[in-house]
Design a protein around this motif. Sequence first.
Motif, PDB file in Angstrom:
ATOM      1  N   PRO A 295       0.815  -1.229   0.000  1.00  0.00           N
ATOM      2  CA  PRO A 295       0.000   0.000   0.000  1.00  0.00           C
ATOM      3  C   PRO A 295       0.837   1.263   0.000  1.00  0.00           C
ATOM      4  N   PHE A 296       1.879   1.302  -0.845  1.00  0.00           N
ATOM      5  CA  PHE A 296       2.735   2.484  -0.951  1.00  0.00           C
ATOM      6  C   PHE A 296       2.823   2.872  -2.425  1.00  0.00           C
ATOM      7  N   THR A 297       2.893   4.174  -2.664  1.00  0.00           N
ATOM      8  CA  THR A 297       3.056   4.654  -4.030  1.00  0.00           C
ATOM      9  C   THR A 297       4.515   4.528  -4.462  1.00  0.00           C
ATOM     10  N   LYS A 298       4.751   4.775  -5.728  1.00  0.00           N
ATOM     11  CA  LYS A 298       6.123   4.698  -6.247  1.00  0.00           C
ATOM     12  C   LYS A 298       7.010   5.773  -5.598  1.00  0.00           C
ATOM     13  N   ARG A 299       6.436   6.923  -5.305  1.00  0.00           N
ATOM     14  CA  ARG A 299       7.218   7.972  -4.658  1.00  0.00           C
ATOM     15  C   ARG A 299       7.587   7.581  -3.230  1.00  0.00           C
ATOM     16  N   GLU A 300       6.638   7.038  -2.452  1.00  0.00           N
ATOM     17  CA  GLU A 300       6.921   6.631  -1.075  1.00  0.00           C
ATOM     18  C   GLU A 300       7.941   5.488  -1.036  1.00  0.00           C
ATOM     19  N   LEU A 301       7.785   4.525  -1.943  1.00  0.00           N
ATOM     20  CA  LEU A 301       8.741   3.403  -1.979  1.00  0.00           C
ATOM     21  C   LEU A 301      10.112   3.880  -2.434  1.00  0.00           C
ATOM     22  N   GLY A 302      10.143   4.889  -3.340  1.00  0.00           N
ATOM     23  CA  GLY A 302      11.426   5.431  -3.779  1.00  0.00           C
ATOM     24  C   GLY A 302      12.124   6.204  -2.681  1.00  0.00           C
ATOM     25  N   LEU A 303      11.391   6.996  -1.887  1.00  0.00           N
ATOM     26  CA  LEU A 303      12.008   7.732  -0.780  1.00  0.00           C
ATOM     27  C   LEU A 303      12.575   6.792   0.279  1.00  0.00           C
ATOM     28  N   ALA A 304      11.907   5.657   0.494  1.00  0.00           N
ATOM     29  CA  ALA A 304      12.416   4.692   1.477  1.00  0.00           C
ATOM     30  C   ALA A 304      13.672   3.994   0.992  1.00  0.00           C
ATOM     31  N   THR A 305      13.860   3.901  -0.320  1.00  0.00           N
ATOM     32  CA  THR A 305      15.025   3.204  -0.881  1.00  0.00           C
ATOM     33  C   THR A 305      16.074   4.157  -1.437  1.00  0.00           C
ATOM     34  N   GLY A 306      15.914   5.494  -1.190  1.00  0.00           N
ATOM     35  CA  GLY A 306      16.928   6.446  -1.624  1.00  0.00           C
ATOM     36  C   GLY A 306      16.830   6.833  -3.067  1.00  0.00           C
ATOM     37  N   ARG A 307      15.634   6.780  -3.670  1.00  0.00           N
ATOM     38  CA  ARG A 307      15.434   7.153  -5.064  1.00  0.00           C
ATOM     39  C   ARG A 307      14.247   8.102  -5.175  1.00  0.00           C
ATOM     40  N   ALA A 308      14.109   8.670  -6.359  1.00  0.00           N
ATOM     41  CA  ALA A 308      12.971   9.565  -6.571  1.00  0.00           C
ATOM     42  C   ALA A 308      11.676   8.773  -6.654  1.00  0.00           C
ATOM     43  N   SER A 309      11.725   7.616  -7.313  1.00  0.00           N
ATOM     44  CA  SER A 309      10.557   6.729  -7.406  1.00  0.00           C
ATOM     45  C   SER A 309      11.044   5.313  -7.664  1.00  0.00           C
ATOM     46  N   ALA A 310      10.277   4.364  -7.178  1.00  0.00           N
ATOM     47  CA  ALA A 310      10.614   2.951  -7.369  1.00  0.00           C
ATOM     48  C   ALA A 310       9.315   2.168  -7.438  1.00  0.00           C
ATOM     49  N   ALA A 311       9.160   1.383  -8.510  1.00  0.00           N
ATOM     50  CA  ALA A 311       7.936   0.603  -8.681  1.00  0.00           C
ATOM     51  C   ALA A 311       8.094  -0.825  -8.174  1.00  0.00           C
ATOM     52  N   VAL A 312       9.316  -1.371  -8.219  1.00  0.00           N
ATOM     53  CA  VAL A 312       9.559  -2.773  -7.859  1.00  0.00           C
ATOM     54  C   VAL A 312      10.766  -2.835  -6.930  1.00  0.00           C
ATOM     55  N   ALA A 313      10.676  -3.722  -5.943  1.00  0.00           N
ATOM     56  CA  ALA A 313      11.805  -3.997  -5.045  1.00  0.00           C
ATOM     57  C   ALA A 313      11.751  -5.470  -4.647  1.00  0.00           C
ATOM     58  N   ALA A 314      12.920  -6.006  -4.332  1.00  0.00           N
ATOM     59  CA  ALA A 314      13.017  -7.421  -3.959  1.00  0.00           C
ATOM     60  C   ALA A 314      13.866  -7.541  -2.707  1.00  0.00           C
ATOM     61  N   ILE A 315      13.379  -8.273  -1.717  1.00  0.00           N
ATOM     62  CA  ILE A 315      14.120  -8.539  -0.473  1.00  0.00           C
ATOM     63  C   ILE A 315      14.747  -9.920  -0.594  1.00  0.00           C
ATOM     64  N   THR A 316      16.039 -10.017  -0.313  1.00  0.00           N
ATOM     65  CA  THR A 316      16.788 -11.267  -0.507  1.00  0.00           C
ATOM     66  C   THR A 316      17.053 -12.027   0.785  1.00  0.00           C
ATOM     67  N   ASP A 317      16.673 -11.476   1.923  1.00  0.00           N
ATOM     68  CA  ASP A 317      16.870 -12.171   3.202  1.00  0.00           C
ATOM     69  C   ASP A 317      15.522 -12.656   3.716  1.00  0.00           C
ATOM     70  N   ILE A 318      15.464 -13.932   4.121  1.00  0.00           N
ATOM     71  CA  ILE A 318      14.180 -14.518   4.518  1.00  0.00           C
ATOM     72  C   ILE A 318      13.686 -13.946   5.834  1.00  0.00           C
ATOM     73  N   GLY A 319      14.586 -13.648   6.752  1.00  0.00           N
ATOM     74  CA  GLY A 319      14.163 -13.094   8.041  1.00  0.00           C
ATOM     75  C   GLY A 319      13.568 -11.700   7.898  1.00  0.00           C
ATOM     76  N   LEU A 320      14.228 -10.833   7.107  1.00  0.00           N
ATOM     77  CA  LEU A 320      13.702  -9.488   6.881  1.00  0.00           C
ATOM     78  C   LEU A 320      12.417  -9.533   6.062  1.00  0.00           C
ATOM     79  N   ALA A 321      12.327 -10.479   5.133  1.00  0.00           N
ATOM     80  CA  ALA A 321      11.098 -10.606   4.343  1.00  0.00           C
ATOM     81  C   ALA A 321       9.914 -10.966   5.235  1.00  0.00           C
TER      82      ALA A 321
END
Length: 262
Positions: free
Chosen positions: A68-94
């Motif tokens: 439930p986050f927009t591309k702008r909110e997800l981009g600010l959390a990951t240090g970018r202007a916008s981000a549509a897709v992200a992948a978590i590679t650690d099972i515990g953090l996922a």
Amino acid sequence: MDRNEQTLSLIGLCLRGRNLEVGEEPVEAVARARDARVLLLASDAADNTARRVRRFAEMGQCVWLRVPFTKRELGLATGRASAAVAAITDIGLAVAVVRRLAEAEPEKYAEDLAKLELKAKRAAERKSEAAQHEKNLRRGVKRPKKQTETPEERKQDRRAGAKAERGPRKGEKTGKGGPRGKTSARPVPGEKNQRRSGTYEKSAGGKTQGRTASGKAAEGRSGPRKSGPRPFKSDRPKAKRNPFAHSRPVKKGKGSFRKKES
């Protein structure tokens, strides 16, 4: 701080721990390598992007979610202007991120949380088994062999195998090999060597008819062959060896012998 902000801060923690990939190309790479544990898709992402993310998830055998986050909110959390897709590679953090999402909307993320928790449990079991295996290797401890049968059954099987190898004894009843009460025929002493040398020929009645052609030829060359087993190597006559066969010759010089006194 509400739950959405906590979830976004947790996603930023994944990025700082180098357990997050952002963008379609990096996400596709980790999905092909099967290193992705969960794929996150922004709420305002296009349908084509959602279709590609679904294909990435099938390729990497992982879970994908529309957060439930927009591309702008997800981009600010990951240090970018916008981000549509992200992948978590650690099972515990996922599991931690999806648990935060399930607390806010349990009917939407509860099933995916159960799948990730099961994967996390299996990963923990494999990790503990690998650690125990390395510990056993350092200590030199070997895994005990599985005993599928008792010692008594093993002894009976060994006796049955030895009995089958030696054959039935004299006066012992036979099974499928012949009628009951009769003994098996034993070979004549020296018969095997005679057959090997070609000097034995058996007729239909069981009596020898004579020597074969090869046996006659052998008899003409070196006399009649003796029947019976060959003598052991220790009983054969040994040839005399020359003790000076491999010695070097002595070079005769001036000092090799004394001159005869005149």
